[in-house]
Motif scaffolding. Sequence first.
Motif, PDB file in Angstrom:
ATOM      1  N   MET A   1       0.842  -1.254   0.090  1.00 43.41           N
ATOM      2  CA  MET A   1       0.038   0.021   0.052  1.00 43.41           C
ATOM      3  C   MET A   1       0.952   1.245  -0.115  1.00 43.41           C
ATOM      4  O   MET A   1       0.592   2.113  -0.751  1.00 43.41           O
ATOM      5  CB  MET A   1      -1.089   0.012   1.282  1.00 43.41           C
ATOM      6  N   LEU A   2       2.009   1.222   0.604  1.00 47.01           N
ATOM      7  CA  LEU A   2       3.041   2.458   0.895  1.00 47.01           C
ATOM      8  C   LEU A   2       3.381   2.545  -0.639  1.00 47.01           C
ATOM      9  O   LEU A   2       3.865   3.901  -1.021  1.00 47.01           O
ATOM     10  CB  LEU A   2       3.770   2.262   1.884  1.00 47.01           C
TER      11      LEU A   2
ATOM     12  N   ILE B   1       2.169   1.931  -3.558  1.00 47.72           N
ATOM     13  CA  ILE B   1       1.322   2.353  -4.335  1.00 47.72           C
ATOM     14  C   ILE B   1       0.846   3.499  -4.372  1.00 47.72           C
ATOM     15  O   ILE B   1       0.796   4.419  -5.013  1.00 47.72           O
ATOM     16  CB  ILE B   1      -0.194   1.339  -4.184  1.00 47.72           C
ATOM     17  N   HIS B   2       1.032   4.047  -2.706  1.00 48.47           N
ATOM     18  CA  HIS B   2       0.678   5.339  -2.318  1.00 48.47           C
ATOM     19  C   HIS B   2       1.777   6.145  -3.099  1.00 48.47           C
ATOM     20  O   HIS B   2       1.341   7.568  -3.250  1.00 48.47           O
ATOM     21  CB  HIS B   2       0.487   5.510  -1.004  1.00 48.47           C
ATOM     22  N   ARG B   3       2.866   6.034  -2.800  1.00 42.97           N
ATOM     23  CA  ARG B   3       4.238   6.790  -3.274  1.00 42.97           C
ATOM     24  C   ARG B   3       3.973   6.939  -4.958  1.00 42.97           C
ATOM     25  O   ARG B   3       4.397   7.995  -5.308  1.00 42.97           O
ATOM     26  CB  ARG B   3       5.605   6.177  -2.764  1.00 42.97           C
TER      27      ARG B   3
ATOM     28  N   HIS C   1       1.525   6.891  -6.790  1.00 42.29           N
ATOM     29  CA  HIS C   1       0.248   7.636  -7.323  1.00 42.29           C
ATOM     30  C   HIS C   1       0.592   9.205  -6.810  1.00 42.29           C
ATOM     31  O   HIS C   1       0.288   9.964  -7.742  1.00 42.29           O
ATOM     32  CB  HIS C   1      -0.706   7.226  -6.393  1.00 42.29           C
ATOM     33  N   ALA C   2       1.212   9.185  -5.773  1.00 44.05           N
ATOM     34  CA  ALA C   2       1.667  10.827  -5.264  1.00 44.05           C
ATOM     35  C   ALA C   2       2.625  11.433  -6.307  1.00 44.05           C
ATOM     36  O   ALA C   2       2.414  12.389  -6.790  1.00 44.05           O
ATOM     37  CB  ALA C   2       2.221  10.787  -3.874  1.00 44.05           C
TER      38      ALA C   2
END
Length: 56
Positions: free
Chosen positions: A9-10, A12-14, A16-17
């Motif tokens: 999840m981290l 994917i978040h990075r 996407h950011a």
Amino acid sequence: MFGNDAELMLTIHRSHASELQADAARDRLARSLPRRHPRGWLSRRQHAARTVDGRR
């Protein structure tokens, strides 16, 4: 590759950011550049005709 769901999840978040930041930078660049108006042969011909009419 990923030890647990939190790492996935981290990641994917990075990613996407970073995509959002790249999009924002592209939009800022597009707004900072002057807009180019496409001119076709017809618009140039009409513009030239108006210039000639104005001189008479």
